[in-house]
Design a protein around this motif. Sequence first.
Motif, PDB file in Angstrom:
ATOM      1  N   LEU A 408       0.886  -1.306  -0.207  1.00 54.32           N
ATOM      2  CA  LEU A 408      -0.066  -0.143  -0.150  1.00 54.32           C
ATOM      3  C   LEU A 408       0.666   1.244   0.054  1.00 54.32           C
ATOM      4  N   PHE A 409       1.999   1.245  -0.120  1.00 55.37           N
ATOM      5  CA  PHE A 409       3.181   2.461  -0.143  1.00 55.37           C
ATOM      6  C   PHE A 409       2.434   3.075  -1.452  1.00 55.37           C
ATOM      7  N   GLY A 410       2.328   2.577  -2.700  1.00 53.64           N
ATOM      8  CA  GLY A 410       2.245   3.321  -3.629  1.00 53.64           C
ATOM      9  C   GLY A 410       0.915   4.295  -3.619  1.00 53.64           C
ATOM     10  N   VAL A 411      -0.149   3.895  -2.718  1.00 49.39           N
ATOM     11  CA  VAL A 411      -1.353   4.821  -2.429  1.00 49.39           C
ATOM     12  C   VAL A 411      -1.266   5.634  -1.209  1.00 49.39           C
ATOM     13  N   GLY A 412      -0.065   5.612  -0.642  1.00 48.46           N
ATOM     14  CA  GLY A 412      -0.012   6.642   0.675  1.00 48.46           C
ATOM     15  C   GLY A 412      -0.401   6.102   1.898  1.00 48.46           C
ATOM     16  N   MET A 413      -0.491   4.670   1.809  1.00 43.40           N
ATOM     17  CA  MET A 413      -1.279   4.049   3.158  1.00 43.40           C
ATOM     18  C   MET A 413      -0.233   2.860   3.663  1.00 43.40           C
ATOM     19  N   ALA A 414       1.189   3.066   3.644  1.00 44.06           N
ATOM     20  CA  ALA A 414       2.244   2.179   3.984  1.00 44.06           C
ATOM     21  C   ALA A 414       1.876   1.902   5.536  1.00 44.06           C
ATOM     22  N   TRP A 415       1.439   2.690   6.303  1.00 42.77           N
ATOM     23  CA  TRP A 415       1.501   2.302   7.715  1.00 42.77           C
ATOM     24  C   TRP A 415       0.237   1.401   7.989  1.00 42.77           C
ATOM     25  N   VAL A 416      -0.907   1.218   7.047  1.00 42.41           N
ATOM     26  CA  VAL A 416      -1.811   0.462   7.761  1.00 42.41           C
ATOM     27  C   VAL A 416      -1.703  -0.987   8.050  1.00 42.41           C
ATOM     28  N   LEU A 417      -0.831  -1.876   7.323  1.00 43.96           N
ATOM     29  CA  LEU A 417      -0.671  -3.219   7.749  1.00 43.96           C
ATOM     30  C   LEU A 417       0.451  -3.263   8.780  1.00 43.96           C
ATOM     31  N   PRO A 418       1.418  -2.439   8.716  1.00 44.35           N
ATOM     32  CA  PRO A 418       2.255  -2.623   9.919  1.00 44.35           C
ATOM     33  C   PRO A 418       1.776  -2.171  11.122  1.00 44.35           C
ATOM     34  N   THR A 419       0.953  -1.112  11.100  1.00 47.78           N
ATOM     35  CA  THR A 419       0.232  -0.757  12.436  1.00 47.78           C
ATOM     36  C   THR A 419      -0.653  -1.800  12.990  1.00 47.78           C
ATOM     37  N   ALA A 420      -1.533  -2.832  11.784  1.00 50.07           N
ATOM     38  CA  ALA A 420      -2.364  -3.877  12.314  1.00 50.07           C
ATOM     39  C   ALA A 420      -1.523  -4.943  12.699  1.00 50.07           C
ATOM     40  N   VAL A 421      -0.239  -5.156  12.281  1.00 50.66           N
ATOM     41  CA  VAL A 421       0.628  -6.163  12.599  1.00 50.66           C
ATOM     42  C   VAL A 421       1.117  -5.781  14.429  1.00 50.66           C
ATOM     43  N   ALA A 422       1.383  -4.418  14.487  1.00 50.63           N
ATOM     44  CA  ALA A 422       1.829  -4.053  15.725  1.00 50.63           C
ATOM     45  C   ALA A 422       0.890  -4.156  16.838  1.00 50.63           C
ATOM     46  N   ALA A 423      -0.391  -4.069  16.383  1.00 52.02           N
ATOM     47  CA  ALA A 423      -1.432  -4.167  17.210  1.00 52.02           C
ATOM     48  C   ALA A 423      -1.555  -5.585  17.562  1.00 52.02           C
ATOM     49  N   VAL A 424      -1.426  -6.559  16.819  1.00 58.50           N
ATOM     50  CA  VAL A 424      -1.416  -8.118  17.059  1.00 58.50           C
ATOM     51  C   VAL A 424      -0.359  -8.298  18.109  1.00 58.50           C
ATOM     52  N   ILE A 425       0.955  -7.969  17.555  1.00 60.08           N
ATOM     53  CA  ILE A 425       2.060  -8.323  18.559  1.00 60.08           C
ATOM     54  C   ILE A 425       1.866  -7.479  19.893  1.00 60.08           C
ATOM     55  N   GLY A 426       1.242  -6.773  19.972  1.00 61.41           N
ATOM     56  CA  GLY A 426       0.974  -5.791  21.309  1.00 61.41           C
ATOM     57  C   GLY A 426       0.178  -6.729  22.305  1.00 61.41           C
ATOM     58  N   LEU A 427      -1.013  -7.363  21.540  1.00 63.39           N
ATOM     59  CA  LEU A 427      -1.851  -8.260  22.174  1.00 63.39           C
ATOM     60  C   LEU A 427      -1.241  -9.550  22.594  1.00 63.39           C
ATOM     61  N   VAL A 428      -0.539 -10.085  21.604  1.00 65.53           N
ATOM     62  CA  VAL A 428      -0.032 -11.460  21.775  1.00 65.53           C
ATOM     63  C   VAL A 428       1.190 -11.361  22.923  1.00 65.53           C
ATOM     64  N   ALA A 429       2.110 -10.448  22.698  1.00 68.21           N
ATOM     65  CA  ALA A 429       3.066 -10.191  23.625  1.00 68.21           C
ATOM     66  C   ALA A 429       2.757  -9.802  24.933  1.00 68.21           C
ATOM     67  N   GLY A 430       1.783  -9.274  25.033  1.00 70.05           N
ATOM     68  CA  GLY A 430       1.075  -8.878  26.422  1.00 70.05           C
ATOM     69  C   GLY A 430       0.585 -10.274  26.990  1.00 70.05           C
ATOM     70  N   LYS A 431       0.072 -11.248  26.316  1.00 67.55           N
ATOM     71  CA  LYS A 431      -0.718 -12.414  26.637  1.00 67.55           C
ATOM     72  C   LYS A 431       0.599 -13.412  27.201  1.00 67.55           C
ATOM     73  N   ALA A 432       1.622 -13.372  26.335  1.00 68.90           N
ATOM     74  CA  ALA A 432       2.769 -14.220  26.494  1.00 68.90           C
ATOM     75  C   ALA A 432       3.499 -13.535  27.667  1.00 68.90           C
ATOM     76  N   ARG A 433       3.689 -12.320  28.041  1.00 70.80           N
ATOM     77  CA  ARG A 433       4.229 -12.126  29.113  1.00 70.80           C
ATOM     78  C   ARG A 433       3.710 -12.336  30.429  1.00 70.80           C
ATOM     79  N   GLU A 434       2.104 -12.258  30.211  1.00 71.30           N
ATOM     80  CA  GLU A 434       1.269 -12.559  31.429  1.00 71.30           C
ATOM     81  C   GLU A 434       1.407 -14.034  31.768  1.00 71.30           C
ATOM     82  N   GLU A 435       1.499 -15.008  30.577  1.00 71.63           N
ATOM     83  CA  GLU A 435       1.643 -16.544  30.921  1.00 71.63           C
ATOM     84  C   GLU A 435       3.034 -16.629  31.810  1.00 71.63           C
ATOM     85  N   ALA A 436       4.001 -15.836  30.959  1.00 69.38           N
ATOM     86  CA  ALA A 436       5.440 -16.295  31.790  1.00 69.38           C
ATOM     87  C   ALA A 436       5.445 -15.671  33.249  1.00 69.38           C
TER      88      ALA A 436
END
Length: 438
Positions: A408-436
């Motif tokens: 999506l860089f060509g249409v000026g929205m390169a931020w969309v997918l990385p931000t979505a991935v960061a949101a998923v990582i933020g949730l998963v990492a939080g759960k993993a940290r809680e389990e640890a």
Amino acid sequence: MRFVVNRSLSTFDVMGLGFMTFAFFLGAGNIIFPPLAGFLAGENLNSAMFGFLLTAVGLPLAGLVAAALAGGGLPTMGRYLPPVVVTVMGCAIFIIIGPAFAAPRTGLVAFEMGVKPFLDNPGQAALTLYTIVFFGVALLLSLSQGRLLEAVGKLLTPILLLLLIILAVAVFVNPQGTQPEVAEAYLHQPFVKGFIEGYNTMDTFASLLFAILILDVLRKKGVIEPRAQSRYLMMAALIAAAGLGFVYTSLFILGGTSLGVVESASNGGEIISAYVLALFGTPGLWILAGIVTLACLTTAVGLVSSCADYFHNLTGKGSYRRWVVMIALACMLVANVGLSTLIAVSIPILVALYPVAIALVLATYLRPLMKSPVFAFRLIIAVSLAFGLLDGMQAAGLNMVLFDFLPLFGVGMAWVLPTAVAAVIGLVAGKAREEALA
């Protein structure tokens, strides 16, 4: 022992709160963007309009609802970020909606729709003289923190809305032109182009600040219970969103049926003025000019006053009056670049910074699912800023071919997918940290 009773609002009070919220967002400057987008989109009008409405109506609505869920605006939503980051975000928002873009735009829209239609090819001298007078008056009125225009502002918004409703009905019943050809910018990705054009309203930024004002109004009305405040804020947001959706949709259609009324246009103010002249003649143009000019003036006073108050309280240096003078002078200088130039200059900055506001709203919604909100919030905001800056540099015309591989860089929205991935990582990492830790 003192008991505090939480007051319930009547239907009339809720409607009043909703119209007040609508008035916050419907700056006279915002009405110039949908007509031009509709004119340029041509047969792709519906896709472009949907993208624009998502940014200009959906995201501010989401921002207000997120603020309601968080129990406050930017300071509360950003409580998991370093304080300096929240302060920088607040400063950036006030600069953008203040002396950098939104406040100077009020003077330019007033000139474009209130003066230019009645002059024969006005030049830079006319614009300079007008901005000196316009922001000089705004300066004088802002010294009293806008109290003199408070009643006038409450009257002007309903009148402006009434005129826009009349104009909308006239456009549906008696369109004055035909549909233009699709401009190249809207030929291949009209939805994305409309989405990015919606950044120009700056309303997602504003929603992070307006929520604080609305909650303050609710407290003054006796609504002190957090759940009740959130409920009423959501109601007000829905009413405002409905009003904005109607106004923007009708103005899109106006622009999409204006070929023949205008053959070309550099901004939406030209299209609206020409359309009103075609429908109602010179008297209609005079009425529109008067209302828009006064509405722009009240908006300018509100922006100058709020920015001066914010920076005065933030820095503790200089009097409120000194900040008013500095901000009004800055608006006067910036306004002299002209409306089309100001919009063009603002686009790269909005493209770079808007993803951060969207990411903050997203993180606020995801907060109940986070086990480590500090980590998740900081990751999401950092990623949105990094990739938003890449989009902004491309929008500024820099050679960014090295990043063409990004989705999506060509249409000026390169931020969309990385931000979505960061949101998923933020949730998963939080759960993993809680389990640890368990």
